[in-house]
Each structure stands twice: as C-alpha cells, then as structure tokens.
Design a protein around this motif. Structure first.
Motif, PDB file in Angstrom:
ATOM      1  N   THR A  64      59.661  87.422  56.021  1.00 27.51           N
ATOM      2  CA  THR A  64      59.225  88.803  55.809  1.00 27.51           C
ATOM      3  C   THR A  64      57.796  88.845  55.264  1.00 27.51           C
ATOM      4  O   THR A  64      56.975  89.664  55.692  1.00 27.51           O
ATOM      5  CB  THR A  64      60.178  89.505  54.837  1.00 27.51           C
ATOM      6  OG1 THR A  64      61.519  89.420  55.345  1.00 27.51           O
ATOM      7  CG2 THR A  64      59.812  90.969  54.674  1.00 27.51           C
TER       8      THR A  64
ATOM      9  N   TYR B 153      69.055  94.827  55.175  1.00 34.13           N
ATOM     10  CA  TYR B 153      67.716  94.405  55.581  1.00 34.13           C
ATOM     11  C   TYR B 153      66.989  93.848  54.369  1.00 34.13           C
ATOM     12  O   TYR B 153      67.279  94.208  53.229  1.00 34.13           O
ATOM     13  CB  TYR B 153      66.900  95.591  56.139  1.00 34.13           C
ATOM     14  CG  TYR B 153      67.337  96.032  57.509  1.00 34.13           C
ATOM     15  CD1 TYR B 153      68.404  96.926  57.660  1.00 34.13           C
ATOM     16  CD2 TYR B 153      66.690  95.575  58.653  1.00 34.13           C
ATOM     17  CE1 TYR B 153      68.812  97.344  58.919  1.00 34.13           C
ATOM     18  CE2 TYR B 153      67.088  95.996  59.913  1.00 34.13           C
ATOM     19  CZ  TYR B 153      68.154  96.872  60.031  1.00 34.13           C
ATOM     20  OH  TYR B 153      68.541  97.282  61.260  1.00 34.13           O
TER      21      TYR B 153
ATOM     22  N   LEU C  37      63.168  93.913  53.004  1.00 29.19           N
ATOM     23  CA  LEU C  37      61.991  94.730  53.254  1.00 29.19           C
ATOM     24  C   LEU C  37      60.744  94.120  52.626  1.00 29.19           C
ATOM     25  O   LEU C  37      60.780  93.639  51.482  1.00 29.19           O
ATOM     26  CB  LEU C  37      62.178  96.152  52.684  1.00 29.19           C
ATOM     27  CG  LEU C  37      62.903  97.185  53.581  1.00 29.19           C
ATOM     28  CD1 LEU C  37      64.279  96.686  53.959  1.00 29.19           C
ATOM     29  CD2 LEU C  37      62.979  98.522  52.864  1.00 29.19           C
TER      30      LEU C  37
ATOM     31  N   VAL D 296      57.104  95.699  51.743  1.00 27.64           N
ATOM     32  CA  VAL D 296      56.483  97.023  51.630  1.00 27.64           C
ATOM     33  C   VAL D 296      55.002  96.853  51.286  1.00 27.64           C
ATOM     34  O   VAL D 296      54.661  96.132  50.337  1.00 27.64           O
ATOM     35  CB  VAL D 296      57.185  97.863  50.540  1.00 27.64           C
ATOM     36  CG1 VAL D 296      56.574  99.263  50.486  1.00 27.64           C
ATOM     37  CG2 VAL D 296      58.679  97.936  50.804  1.00 27.64           C
TER      38      VAL D 296
ATOM     39  N   ILE E 200      56.214  99.389  56.233  1.00 28.99           N
ATOM     40  CA  ILE E 200      57.392  98.592  55.869  1.00 28.99           C
ATOM     41  C   ILE E 200      57.795  97.722  57.053  1.00 28.99           C
ATOM     42  O   ILE E 200      57.904  98.200  58.185  1.00 28.99           O
ATOM     43  CB  ILE E 200      58.584  99.487  55.467  1.00 28.99           C
ATOM     44  CG1 ILE E 200      58.224 100.318  54.215  1.00 28.99           C
ATOM     45  CG2 ILE E 200      59.825  98.646  55.188  1.00 28.99           C
ATOM     46  CD1 ILE E 200      59.303 101.292  53.813  1.00 28.99           C
TER      47      ILE E 200
ATOM     48  N   ALA F 279      60.996  95.538  58.047  1.00 30.66           N
ATOM     49  CA  ALA F 279      62.397  95.351  57.661  1.00 30.66           C
ATOM     50  C   ALA F 279      63.053  94.353  58.608  1.00 30.66           C
ATOM     51  O   ALA F 279      63.186  94.611  59.801  1.00 30.66           O
ATOM     52  CB  ALA F 279      63.148  96.686  57.701  1.00 30.66           C
TER      53      ALA F 279
END
Length: 779
Positions: free
Chosen positions: A47, A247, A249, A251, A266, A268
């Motif tokens: 991520t 999820y 995330l 941000v 974002i 996700a």
C-alpha cells in the motif's frame, strides 16, 4: 534382541515423543504468528509503495504541465486583452494531450494582476477572481512554490490546482495559469503504473466527503477524521471496511496554499486474498507440524533402538579398513565407553583418509606438472616465430586449449590497438572436450564466445586486470569467478570466467596484447608451480618475439640507410644538371630554339628539383628534434604557402580544426608529411575536370587523448592493389617521381608513435587518417 516394556529405552522414547509434541505445537504457534505478521506487513508495504507511486504521478503531472506550456508559450506574443492567445494555447495543449487538458482552464495574467485572457470549460471559468489573483501572485513568490510550481485552493466547494508559469522579458512579466479541477476523474488519470487489481480501489475525498457518481457521504469516523486532517499527517495508513469488505488504506492529504486540509487521495488494497492466505497458511502449517511429529517420533524410535547395537557396526567398519576399503563416513553412536570408542575410531579413520587424499592430490599435481612441461616444450618447438607473428600467436592460443597441450577450457586473444588505445578481441580457442550441455554455465558462453570476444574492447588507460597485465607485462591469475573483478568490459563478466589467468604478449609490434585463459566449469585451481611454468613460457615466447622485432627493425634501418646512400650518390649530379637547365631557360637572352625545347621539359625539371630537395633533406637528417608542436598552426602555414598554386588550378581547400592539435614531434618532418600528402591530393585532383576540393579535419578524442588528422580529396582515388603497397619505397603511380614520399611519411608517423591509414575507392575519393598521441605536460 528383545527390549522389555519397563526398559530405559521405552521410557526414553515415551518422554521424547511428548517433548516432540509440545515443541512442535510451540513452533507451529510461533510460525503462524510470524507468518500472519509478515502477511500484514507485506500488504502495508505494498500500500505504501502504491501510494508513493500515486503521489509521484500526482506531482509529476504538474511538472509535465509546466513543460508542455513552456514549449507552446514561446510561439505566441502575450499582450493586454489577448484572449486569442489563451484559446490557441488551450487548443494546442488539447492536441498534445486531450485527456490531461480537457477540464483545464488557461488564464493569462499581467504582473500587476490583470486578467488578460481566459479560456476553458464553461463550468470552470470565472473561478479566478480578483481575490484569487491576489492570492495567486503571493503564492508565486513563495520559496516552496518555486520548487513545486503549483498550489491547491478550495473554490466554491471544489478543489482546484493552480499551475503558474512565469513568462516575459526583463521589463515585463506575465503569468500563464493552468487551473485544473481536482476530482475523482483527475485521480483516475493518475492510475497509470499502480497495477491495481479489480478488487482494489482508489478514492477521492473532499473534506472527508466521498464523492463519485453514485454517492456523497462521510467516509471516516469523527475521531479518525480529526486525526487524519491534522496538517502534520501528510500520509496516513489504517485498516477499514468498505461495503462490508476489509481494506488496508493509504491516505494522502491534499493541503491548500494556506496549510489547510482540503481532502484526500486514497489507495485501498483488498484484504480478501490476505484472509484466504492466512487460512491456507494455518492449514498448511498444521499438516506440516503433524507430519513432523510423526516423522520425528518414527526416527527417534529407530535411533534409540540402534543405540544398543553400535559395537557391531564398529566391527564391520574395522573389517572393511583391514581389507583396504576406504570408509568415508562414520556415525558416532552409543553412550559412555562405546561413544568414546566410536569417537577414537572416527578420528583414526579421518587421519588415514586425509593422508590418503594428500598423497592422491600430490600425485595428480605431479602428473599435471610433468604433462604441462612436456606440452610447453612441444609448443615452443612447434612455433615458428620468424615466419608470421599473428599465426604464431594463434598457435599459442590454440595450444592453451589443446588436450595434447596445456588442456585449458578457453583462450581469448586481445590485440592492443595503438590507434584507439584499446585491447580488441581477435582470436578465440575452445577445448574440444568442453561439454556445451553442462549444467554449469550457459550455452552462449561457449557457442557464442567468438561473437562476444570480437565485439569486446577493453580500455588500456583503465585500472582493469587486462590493462594491468599488459602494462606491467606480467601474468595475473585469480582462482575465483571473473565477474568479481574489474575486467574493463561487462561482456567479459558475462562469459563466465573461472580460475583464470591473463598472459601478456609484449614486443610483438602491432600484435602485442594479452591472452585470457580459464578452466571454465572445471574445478581446477592454478597453483604456484603452474604459474612458474607459464612464466617460463612467457619468457621464451617474448625472447622469440623480441628477436624477430629486432631483426625486422634492423632490416628496415639498413634499407633506409641504403636509400640515403643511394640518394647522396646521384643527388649532386642531378642537382647540377637541373640548375644548369633552369639557368639556361631563365637567362635574359636565350636562343629561341633552346627556349622552345627546354620549355617543354621545364615542369619535369621542376619536379626533379623538388625530388632532389626532398631526398637531400631526408639524407641529411641524423636525428629528430622533438618539441611541443601545434599542428593547427603548422597546417595553416602550409595551406597559406600553397594557396596561389591551388587557386590557379581551381582547387578549393578547407581546414576545420576542433583542437590546436598539440603533439611532441619534429617540426621539419611533420611539414614534409603534410606537404607530401597535399601534393598527392593535388596530383589526383588535376585529373578531375571540375569541383576539385580538399578537406582537412583536425580533432581530438576525449576518451583516449588521441589527435586525429584527416585529409580528404575527391580526386581519382586508388585501386586495392595500389593500397596494398602504398607505403613501399620506389613504388609510384605518378611519372617522373621516385616513389619515396609515402614511404618516408609512414616512417615519420611510426617513429612518432602514431598510425597512418589510407582509405580510397577507385574513381571516387581518397581519405588519409593519421592518429597521434596528444602532448601531455610532465608531472
């Protein structure tokens, strides 16, 4: 042998099974927890990487806008009220990238904040008000704006980016402003390179409100939103459920020009696959632990049972040793005195094996050295150095890999090019018994070795192993893989050198260089005795080469001496005759008949006189007077002295100099070189009817500090036969010439450590290329 139920062995096995069970359960728990943490960490790292990539795309987007505008802005003159410029600029940007500039608004401002023109989508026009313009000009002067070139602003509950490009001159400054709405469509345009799956999402929030085609709702709980909206949190990461699915995330906060929170981008990533992986991992580890428990229990039972019968195995091994068989491995078994006996027996066998291995290795090394001595002796006896130097080197390269010779795997010869200051691959030999299908190495390292070597160039001015061996004239060897060392070219690292040495060839004139030899996939190391034999081969080979070169130089010196003596003998008589004939022609009252007769031979007499002057000058030179010489200045002087002669024959001559061409050389000799080459071009051009020209180019190579001089004419050219013997003495294709000009030119260039080459095609043109060493100040 029967074992009782109450025996110590049964109790040991029972308690051992309990220990295995408890240990396996504990290990399984640790592995499961560690695996789950690793899985969570992986999705977190993924991520973060994708969010960083999204941010990178976001920031580079505005840099691309600035670059695109800069390309277009120079095509238009901006003036007050120039609405047409804004429209034209927008249309041109749409042509280049419709998707990026469809929603953009192009505005043009003066330095005092007057809106000169504006063009874009109607829904976004008018967002640049007087108040906004004031803010925009203030932001344009901030240091942080100079680095980014843009800022964000909240206009009518919508987020806009302002990309500002200053333009103008020293007196007047204008600003081109590209206003782009930041929304979900803008975010989707940044997806390139993120490689998201169908279950992953990218979202756009404006003041914690999720906005898309179907919904507009608060996204974060108040507590989380309060934490995220702090301006200290530029990036934020958390777990969250969206539409009932888990999820993770990433941000990214969108911050306005006044450090206010405006919204978020974002990324996700779905955790559905992670849940499946955790389940499968738990099942797999459970099955594995169960298997280990069963296997460990079974093995331990067998091991403990065997503990009661160790003496029988020791007796069997003793019988094998007494019968002359070699025992490679002895397991230490039993307890107390039996274990002590096993250890002592093992140590005794190991010492016997070591002694036997040492004797075997010594015998093998002795046999190998004897074979190499015989091979080197045969190699030296079979090489005829006096005949052909290159053929001699080829035989040496082949001898390194011959099974009846030295038996190495591969040998590669790299010749030293004095012109380019490189070692260039020229010859390859591969052992016939080399197994191309071996699992060790790659096929191309044998099958395509010639192509790799022939395309390889190694700089001699670098501190690589090949250059060191060549310059220091010593053998360098490494009992290791070649890719670990600096070989001067990455291609040599790719050919899989192993247990290799570099054999220098020096004193061989233009064939000097190095031979790289290795054992490729063989696990044969180069020892000190082998190195001494290779040094012996190098010494004998070098002596032979040096003797040949000495003989060749002696013959050339004698030939030059003969030419000098020959010139001295007849120059005096020819000179007197020529002087008398010229004096007769140039006298004030010669007879008309004498003038008519002698005028016909005057050009030939002039040529004879020039030959006399040239031969006399060469015959009287006893040595070189080398000095710092500027070729640029020398060539200009020579061109100036020949200018009238060339002009009379309609010959155009041009000189291009990219350097002063400073060398260490004899000025008088280099004058003769340039004059002789220009004379050849002059004679070749006389046979051409029109468009006669000579181009002279003087340049310097930055890589190897070499000076290049090119003289190019579009005369009648030369045949391949003429090119073969162009530097031989007394060979000339011009009438009434001695044929010594290019012979002496070649010798002068060679004596100065340079290289001269002729390139020509019959009926077209001729190019002469001279390569010399640039002058270097002594340190």
């Amino acid at each position: 042998m029967k074992i009782r139920k109450d025996s110590l062995l049964v109790k040991i096995i029972f308690y051992n099974d309990i220990a295995i069970f408890l240990t396996s359960i504990l290990i399984a728990m640790v592995v499961v927890i560690t695996s789950f943490q690793d899985m969570e960490q992986r999705i977190e790292d993924t991520t973060k990487n994708k969010l960083n990539l999204l941010i990178g795309n976001y920031k580079s987007y505005f840099g691309e806008i600035r670059n695109d505008v800069y390309k277009e802005i120079g095509k238009h003159k901006i003036s007050d009220g120039n609405q047409k410029v804004a429209e034209t600029l927008k249309d041109n940007l749409l042509k280049d990238d419709f998707k990026s500039y469809y929603n953009a608004v192009v505005s043009i401002l003066s330095s005092d904040g007057v809106l000169l023109g504006e063009y874009g989508n109607e829904g976004d026009l008018g967002t640049l008000t007087d108040e906004n313009i004031h803010i925009l000009l203030e932001n344009a002067k901030k240091r942080e704006f100079e680095q980014s070139g843009y800022y964000l602003a909240d206009i009518k509950d919508r987020i806009y980016s302002r990309t500002i490009i200053p333009y103008g001159n020293e007196k007047t400054t204008y600003y081109v402003v590209i206003s782009t709405p930041i929304n979900e469509e803008f975010l989707k345009s940044l997806k390139e390179g993120l490689d998201l799956t169908s279950k992953d999402k990218i979202l756009f929030l404006s003041n914690d409100t999720l906005k898309n085609e179907n919904q507009a709702q608060k996204f974060f709980p108040p507590k989380t939103y309060k934490e995220i909206s702090k301006k200290d949190y530029r990036n934020y990461y958390l777990n969250k459920k969206i539409d009932g699915l888990s999820y993770y995330l990433g941000v990214y906060n969108l911050i306005g020009y006044n450090d206010t929170y405006l919204g978020n981008f974002i990324v996700a990533l779905s955790k559905e696959k992670l849940t499946e992986e955790k389940l499968m991992t738990s099942v797999y580890i459970g099955i594995l632990v169960l298997f280990i428990m069963i296997l460990s229990s079974t093995i331990s039972n067998k091991v403990f049972r065997k503990l009661l019968l160790p003496l029988s195995e020791i007796a069997d091994l003793a019988d094998k040793i007494s019968n002359g068989e070699k025992v490679d491995d002895i397991k230490i078994e039993g307890q107390g005195e039996i274990r002590t006996l096993s250890i002592s027996f093992k140590e005794m066998v190991e010492k016997l094996n070591i002694a036997q291995d040492d004797l075997t290795i010594q015998n093998q090394e002795l046999v190998r050295n004897i074979e190499r001595i015989e091979a080197i002796d045969k190699l030296l006896m079979g090489i005829n150095i006096e005949k052909d130097t290159f053929e001699t080197i080829k035989k040496l390269v082949s001898g390194f890999t011959s099974e009846v010779g030295l038996g190495y795997s591969r040998a590669m010869y790299f010749r030293y090019s004095r012109e380019n200051d490189y070692l260039i691959g020229e010859e390859v030999s591969i052992n016939r018994t080399l197994n191309e299908n071996s699992k060790k190495g790659f096929k191309f390292q044998v099958k395509n070795l010639k192509e790799l070597v022939f395309f390889t160039k190694v700089p001699i001015n670098d501190e690589n192993l090949l250059a060191r061996s060549f310059k220091e004239q010593k053998i360098i060897y490494k009992n290791d893989a070649g890719y670990k060392y600096d070989l001067g070219n990455d291609l040599l690292k790719a050919i899989g050198l192993k247990n290799f040495f570099i054999f220098p060839i020096h004193g061989a004139g233009k064939f000097s260089g190095v031979i790289v030899v290795d054992n490729y996939t063989k696990d044969i190391r180069i020892n000190q005795e082998e190195l001494e034999l290779l040094n012996l081969l190098a010494i004998n080979f070098s002596v032979g080469i040096n003797n040949k070169e000495t003989t060749a130089n002696t013959l050339e010196s004698q030939r030059v001496l003969t030419i000098e003596k020959l010139a001295t003998r007849f120059l005096r008589i020819r000179g007197e005759v020529v002087e008398k004939l010229l004096k007769c022609i140039d006298s004030e009252n010669p007879g008309e008949r004498i003038i008519e007769e002698l005028s016909e031979i005057k050009p030939y007499l002039i040529r004879i006189k020039e030959d006399n002057e040239s031969l006399k000058a060469y015959s009287e030179q006893n040595g070189e007077k080398k000095e710092r010489l500027c070729l640029d200045k020398l060539i200009n002087e020579i061109i100036e002295s020949h200018k009238k002669r060339f002009k009379d024959e309609n010959i155009s001559i041009s000189f291009f100099s990219a350097t002063n061409g400073t060398i260490l050389g004899d000025k008088l000799k280099f004058e003769k070189v340039v004059k002789e080459l220009l004379e050849n071009s002059y004679n070749a051009l006389l046979k051409r009817k029109q468009n006669r020209r000579i181009n002279i180019i003087l340049s310097k190579r930055k890589i190897n500090e070499k000076i290049e001089l090119k003289i190019i004419d579009n005369g009648i050219g030369m045949s391949s036969k003429q090119l073969e013997d162009i530097y031989e003495p007394f060979i000339s294709y011009q009438p009434q010439t001695l044929g010594l000009g290019l012979f002496f030119v070649h010798k002068i260039i060679k004596d100065h450590g340079g290289v001269i080459k002729h390139f020509s095609e019959e009926g077209k043109s001729t190019e002469v290329k001279i390569t010399l060493n640039a002058y270097k100040e002594e340190v």
